[in-house]
Design an enzyme around this catalytic site. Structure first.
Site, PDB file in Angstrom:
ATOM      1  N   GLU A 215       0.800  -0.764  -0.137  1.00 47.96           N
ATOM      2  CA  GLU A 215      -0.541   0.027  -0.304  1.00 47.96           C
ATOM      3  C   GLU A 215       0.487   0.936   0.332  1.00 47.96           C
ATOM      4  O   GLU A 215       0.933   1.955   1.347  1.00 47.96           O
ATOM      5  CB  GLU A 215      -1.019  -0.053   1.173  1.00 47.96           C
ATOM      6  CG  GLU A 215      -2.238  -1.292   1.061  1.00 47.96           C
ATOM      7  CD  GLU A 215      -2.802  -0.910   2.615  1.00 47.96           C
ATOM      8  OE1 GLU A 215      -3.287  -0.254   3.121  1.00 47.96           O
ATOM      9  OE2 GLU A 215      -4.228  -2.114   1.575  1.00 47.96           O
ATOM     10  N   GLU A 322      -5.447  -7.928  -0.364  1.00 50.74           N
ATOM     11  CA  GLU A 322      -6.532  -7.785   0.297  1.00 50.74           C
ATOM     12  C   GLU A 322      -8.374  -7.856   0.187  1.00 50.74           C
ATOM     13  O   GLU A 322      -8.818  -6.840  -0.376  1.00 50.74           O
ATOM     14  CB  GLU A 322      -6.179  -6.712   1.267  1.00 50.74           C
ATOM     15  CG  GLU A 322      -4.759  -7.063   2.170  1.00 50.74           C
ATOM     16  CD  GLU A 322      -4.048  -5.432   2.960  1.00 50.74           C
ATOM     17  OE1 GLU A 322      -5.257  -4.548   3.097  1.00 50.74           O
ATOM     18  OE2 GLU A 322      -3.179  -5.524   3.209  1.00 50.74           O
TER      19      GLU A 322
END
Ligand code: NAG
Ligand code: NAG
Length: 388
Positions: A215, A322
């Site tokens: 991320e 995710e």
């Protein structure tokens, strides 16, 4: 891709036709249900029908100013094509990255490692990929180019080997948000060395997958491109040539903004041609994965479809690294729609990983830790139906 230019309403007042790969039906959808010439509206799931090539018979409609082609889906279009198979279904396995900011921290207090018995329970039910976060500051303390910490690597490798020796795939995930000791990584050469050093330890394990970083966010977009490329170069320079590499994007690697934020990442190159774009997607209002409430029962497909189109239009492959939803029926329907969509588009989507398992999640809203994690008890029976 075939583009469609809106040139005025049809004489009938019908909506413009949907373009290639665009949505053409589904619960909650109010746009056109016909597709441009050469494309047919194919049912993928209750929430999403899509204009796909060649799937239609076409008739030409004349209007006063334009000639248009309208598509009539064949009778078989109501048959779900969600019969594609995902290559991977699995779980993120947390805790080695816990104790954020406390480095190196103490094993058993600030961080720990995933439980082998939990991994075994999940693998025995068909889950075949596990993404294992770690802290770069523990793996290579002090500087990016430091030697790897023997003790932390040994514990981490034990988890990775446990997974791959059992036939699973293990994703190495530096869970660092493009940062090191809290600062954005700008030293791409140092980052390349970090990856070369780490990948050399796993060069012979073909069931390992390298995830460049977790991320990236609030970073220069060219830097995100360059860091990903540096990681790829370092991994291949280490002699790790058989493995997949997961490239993540800016804006927390969100699937819902990928087609506007991360378009430059299509430029990444790999001599082995094994790049897979890893995106993340949560279904709460701000997409952060911090609430058990999902926006709507079709939010899963809504948030992912732009990424599906981006992957296909760019000839790329993706993985949902995710995803999660709360333990309630709205989220369950949204998760079902999301997974059906991935499956129906398995030419570009390889799989998905639930966030998250790990021994220290306690009563976390998405915990997938057997036997009693909130997400595990609510979603395990659904998720296993998508296992490869
Ligand atoms: C590694 O795990 C052992 C227990 O198996 C523990 O005693 C040790 O402190 C751990 N070290 C690190 C750095 O994780
Ligand atoms: C990005 O995807 C969304 C759907 O998620 C779509 O509405 C939007 O038009 C896409 N934008 C671009 C630039 O392709």
């Amino acid at each position: 891709m075939k583009s469609f230019v809106v040139a005025g309403a049809l004489a009938t007042g019908a909506l413009a036709q949907s373009g290639a790969w665009q949505q053409c039906g589904g619960i909650g959808y109010s746009g056109s249900t016909s597709c441009v010439s050469g494309y047919g509206c194919v049912y993928l799931n209750d929430y999403y029908s899509q204009c796909q090539p060649g799937a239609a018979t076409s008739t030409t409609l004349k209007t006063s100013t334009t000639t248009r082609t309208t598509s009539t889906a064949p009778s078989t279009s109501t048959t779900s094509t969600a019969s594609g198979k995902l290559k991977w279904l699995g779980v993120d396995e947390s805790c080695a990255e816990f104790g954020s900011g406390i480095y190196p921290g103490t094993w058993g207090k600030d961080f720990t490692f995933p439980s082998n018995s939990a991994l075994q329970t999940l693998m025995s039910q068909g889950y075949n990929i596990f993404r294992v976060p770690f802290a770069m500051e523990r793996m290579t303390p002090n500087t990016l180019t430091s030697a790897i910490s023997t003790a932390y690597l040994a514990n981490y490798t034990a988890t990775i080997d446990y997974i791959t020796n059992a036939g699973g795939w293990a994703v190495l995930d530096p869970h660092n948000y493009g940062r090191y000791y809290g600062n954005i990584i700008t030293d791409t050469a140092g980052f390349q060395t970090f990856w070369q050093n780490l990948a050399s330890k796993f060069a012979s394990n073909s069931k390992v997958i390298f995830d460049t970083n977790n991320e990236y966010h609030d970073m220069d977009q060219t830097l995100v491109l360059n860091l990903n490329q540096a990681a790829i170069n370092g991994i291949r320079a280490a002699g790790a040539t058989s493995q997949y590499i997961f490239a993540e994007g800016n804006s927390y690697s969100g699937a819902w903004t990928w087609n506007v934020t991360n378009t430059n990442l299509a430029q990444l190159t790999d001599p082995q041609n094994k790049i897979i774009y890893e995106m993340h997607q949560y279904l709460d209002s701000d997409g952060s994965g911090t609430s058990a409430t999902c926006v709507s029962s079709d939010i899963g497909v809504q948030r992912i479809v732009g990424a599906t189109n981006w992957l296909r239009q760019n000839g790329k492959i993706g993985v949902l690294g995710e995803f999660a939803g709360g333990a309630n029926s709205v989220c369950q329907t949204a998760i079902t729609g999301l997974l059906d969509h991935l499956k129906a588009n398995s030419d570009v989507w390889t799989g998905a990983l639930w966030w998250a398992g790990g021994p220290w999640w306690a009563d976390y809203i998405y915990s997938f830790e057997p036997p009693s994690g909130t997400g595990y008890t609510y979603y395990n029976s659904l998720l296993t139906t998508y296992a490869p």
